[in-house]
Motif scaffolding. Structure first.
Motif, PDB file in Angstrom:
ATOM      1  N   GLU A 254     111.016  63.691  -7.939  1.00 14.35           N
ATOM      2  CA  GLU A 254     110.292  64.728  -7.195  1.00 14.35           C
ATOM      3  C   GLU A 254     111.059  66.031  -7.332  1.00 14.35           C
ATOM      4  N   ASN A 266     114.341  67.195  -5.906  1.00 17.41           N
ATOM      5  CA  ASN A 266     114.320  66.846  -4.489  1.00 17.41           C
ATOM      6  C   ASN A 266     114.839  65.430  -4.310  1.00 17.41           C
ATOM      7  N   GLU A 267     114.096  64.436  -4.791  1.00 17.02           N
ATOM      8  CA  GLU A 267     114.581  63.061  -4.630  1.00 17.02           C
ATOM      9  C   GLU A 267     114.063  62.157  -5.729  1.00 17.02           C
TER      10      GLU A 267
HETATM   11 MG   LIG Z   1     109.642  62.721  -1.051  1.00 23.20          MG
END
Ligand SMILES: [Mg+2]
Ligand SMILES: Nc1ncnc2c1ncn2[C@@H]1O[C@H](COP(=O)(O)OP(=O)(O)O)[C@@H](O)[C@H]1O
Length: 395
Positions: A254, A266-267
């Motif tokens: 992400e 993000n992750e």
């Molecule tokens: Mg997420």
């Protein structure tokens, strides 16, 4: 060694992702065993064999491993000790490194930094003193996130002052936290890579993701707002990170794109991802089929998109006035309904999704909008019922 059709795929977790893994596995002629918390969990309902147990139940995970030829996971909240207990009996794909890294936001951030991947300002905190130091580094506003077990925005607090941050840390029960600068986002995108036993990779995406109340609302392909340079960067990083984790299976990365133009990770999710559900209809092979191929040592499929598409999640909130109007939504051309078999519709709970295809993204988006409106408005289904085989439906 190739794990051929007829063998059993074990899945740690019985949610909708496990369900869609199971459906893809069945189509390829595999048997499916799941570890689920209930016999009527979404994944359990389509499995050949269900082991009922929690995701930290090592004995249950070992039972799953004994019954499987290969074990995969549909959530990263699996206890690594339980995953290791399954891995004694069958190869675990993705492996423990990917699981440990993705289930703990602090380890995940450390991994990303070690790889030189672009990430936003952040710090790991265990005490109020750490927290105040972290805020001096990230600035305000900031977001506090529990290191483990958060999803769909759960385990997160957005804060605008030091006092709010201290209160939020207490609310999150003083667990180990990651504090992040709250970034000014232009958009969010994701890339899903499948990586085989031989290290070959294919990439799906980027998908453009819009969230509502921290829960994914809509994903589109192509990601129309993303420029080609960042699109390539996102694909490159996803492949690199999957290789660095020595991952076999799927990795979803992400990303944030900030208003000042930075692409930041993000992750990570080492499993199928909600943003890739549209691959079921819009790609030559879905993310679930690619996962099965990858973990079984089969050749990966071409990641060829066939169509522009948009996926919209169906949350439990839709059920406030009884069942939504499925007939009306399905009367819209090239709209596809997926329901996960969950009985209790709670607000914020992912009950299913709709995918709309179109000649271009604008057409797909218009169809999804019509279908979603129809879910709450019976007039379309009445028109469909009033004409043979729905021929009176809007085109
Ligand atoms: Mg997420
Ligand atoms: N640092 C941040 N800055 C701005 N928005 C954020 C930030 N972290 C999370 N968000 C928003 O919250 C959503 C969920 O956060 P995420 O860390 O992906 O957790 P999860 O998906 O596990 O719930 C993100 O997709 C984004 O919309």
């Amino acid at each position: 060694m190739t794990i051929l059709p007829g063998a059993t795929i074990g899945v740690l977790g019985g949610g909708q992702l496990g369900r869609m893994i199971g459906l893809a596995a069945h189509r390829l002629g595999y048997r499916v065993a799941v570890l689920a918390d209930a016999p009527d969990a979404p994944g359990a309902l389509v499995a050949d064999r269900v082991v009922v147990g929690a995701l930290d139940d090592a004995a249950a995970a070992a039972t799953l491993g004994r019954e499987a030829d290969v074990v995969t996971l549909e959530v990263e909240h699996v206890d690594p000790a339980a995953a290791a207990a399954a891995a004694v009996h069958a190869p675990l794909r993705p492996g423990l490194l990917a699981l440990r890294t993705a289930r703990d936001r602090a380890l995940e951030k450390a991994f990303l930094v070690a790889q030189g991947a672009p990430v936003g300002p952040h710090a790991v905190v265990e005490t109020d003193a750490d927290l105040l130091r972290a805020l001096a580094h990230t600035g305000l506003p900031a977001i506090l996130k529990t290191t483990t077990e958060g999803y769909d925005g759960r385990g997160q607090r957005s804060v605008c002052s030091e006092a709010e941050a201290v209160a939020a840390r207490a609310e999150l029960r003083g667990q180990r936290l990651v504090v992040e600068a709250r970034l000014d986002l232009a958009l969010e995108v994701s890339v899903i890579v499948a990586r085989g036993v031989d290290g070959a990779t294919i990439a799906m995406g980027p998908f453009e993701n819009a969230h509502r109340d921290h829960i994914l609302d809509v994903s589109t392909y192509p990601a129309a707002s993303l420029d080609p340079v960042r699109s390539r960067e996102a694909i490159t990083w996803a492949g690199r990170l999957a290789a660095a984790l020595d991952l076999v299976g799927l990795l979803c990365v992400e990303y944030f794109v900030t208003r000042d133009g930075r692409l930041l990770v993000n992750e990570l999710a080492p499993r199928p991802h909600n943003s890739g559900h549209l691959t079921i209809e819009a790609f030559a092979a879905s993310q679930f089929e690619q996962l099965v191929r990858a973990i079984c040592g089969l050749p990966l499929a071409l990641a060829q998109p066939r169509s522009a598409a948009v996926m919209g999640n169906l949350l439990g909130d839709l059920w406030t006035d009884g069942d939504p109007d499925w007939v009306g939504a399905l009367a819209v051309p090239d709209v596809h309904l997926h329901l996960y078999g969950k009985r209790a519709a709670r607000p914020g709970r992912k009950m299913g999704h709709l995918t709309a295809l179109g000649a271009d993204l604008a057409e797909a988006v218009a169809r999804l909008r019509t279908a979603r409106a129809a879910l709450r408005d019976r007039s379309l289904s009445q028109r469909a019922a009033g004409s043979a085989a729905g021929r009176g439906a809007p085109r």
